[in-house]
Motif scaffolding. Sequence first.
Motif, short mmCIF file in Angstrom:
data_model
loop_
_atom_site.label_atom_id
_atom_site.label_comp_id
_atom_site.label_asym_id
_atom_site.label_seq_id
_atom_site.Cartn_x
_atom_site.Cartn_y
_atom_site.Cartn_z
N GLY A 74 -1.63 -0.50 -28.57
CA GLY A 74 -1.27 -0.02 -27.05
C GLY A 74 -0.84 -0.74 -26.33
O GLY A 74 0.18 -0.69 -25.21
N SER A 75 -1.30 -2.31 -26.38
CA SER A 75 -0.98 -3.35 -25.51
C SER A 75 0.46 -3.81 -25.82
O SER A 75 1.20 -4.00 -24.74
CB SER A 75 -1.58 -4.51 -26.66
OG SER A 75 -2.67 -4.36 -25.59
N SER A 112 2.54 -0.67 -24.36
CA SER A 112 2.41 -0.92 -22.51
C SER A 112 3.20 -1.96 -22.27
O SER A 112 4.01 -2.51 -20.64
CB SER A 112 1.42 -1.26 -22.02
OG SER A 112 -0.07 0.10 -22.94
N PRO A 139 0.98 5.35 -31.39
CA PRO A 139 0.39 4.30 -30.81
C PRO A 139 1.35 3.45 -30.01
O PRO A 139 1.23 2.98 -27.94
CB PRO A 139 -0.54 3.44 -31.16
CG PRO A 139 -1.27 3.47 -32.15
CD PRO A 139 0.58 4.33 -32.72
N TYR A 178 1.71 4.71 -25.86
CA TYR A 178 1.37 3.73 -25.12
C TYR A 178 2.72 3.49 -23.73
O TYR A 178 2.06 2.62 -22.99
CB TYR A 178 0.37 2.79 -24.94
CG TYR A 178 -0.52 2.57 -25.36
CD1 TYR A 178 -1.87 2.52 -24.42
CD2 TYR A 178 -1.48 3.10 -26.93
CE1 TYR A 178 -3.15 2.53 -24.36
CE2 TYR A 178 -2.94 3.35 -26.43
CZ TYR A 178 -3.40 3.28 -25.79
OH TYR A 178 -5.10 3.34 -25.88
N PHE A 182 2.66 5.46 -20.60
CA PHE A 182 1.86 5.30 -19.21
C PHE A 182 2.42 3.97 -18.00
O PHE A 182 2.22 4.20 -16.59
CB PHE A 182 0.50 4.68 -19.56
CG PHE A 182 -0.41 5.86 -20.96
CD1 PHE A 182 -0.86 6.38 -19.53
CD2 PHE A 182 -0.51 5.29 -21.71
CE1 PHE A 182 -0.77 7.98 -20.38
CE2 PHE A 182 -0.94 6.81 -22.80
CZ PHE A 182 -1.01 7.74 -22.17
#
Length: 150
Positions: free
Chosen positions: A1-2, A5, A58, A62, A65
């Motif tokens: 996820g990181s 992002s 993921p 992510y 977002f």
Amino acid sequence: GSLGSLLGGHYSDIRRRVRKGGDLDVAMVAACAGVPLVALALAPVPAAVQLLGAVLAPIAIYAFFPALQTTLVEIVEPKRHGIVYALHIFCLSGIGAAVGPFFVGAVSDWTGDLLSALSLILVALVAAAVLSVRTGRRIRAQARADGLTS
């Protein structure tokens, strides 16, 4: 996820410099990329292939977002940023994290099939892609109406 992002934020910054609402192009691509990756993670394929989908999905999801955050800043007047961010986080974390698992469980119980319930993620990603395109178009139309370049 990181990682998703960070990548989504980086590419959103680049696209935003190309055209107004361009960061939503990244959101659309990320949501569209998530569809086959989630499908791969849920498909009856060898475990290594499922794992690849489960690791990459993921990242794509992510990456969607960061564009939402920057879009909020662009379309909401500064004195409303705090409440809009609060509502955004509430919807993502509060409602999404609380209602999402409940809804998946309810659909699983209703259909008798957890895989069908988890496949609802695909519908949400397609909806996210469509809404990203529509929002980007609306932002550009408003910029043209305001006499700004798009």
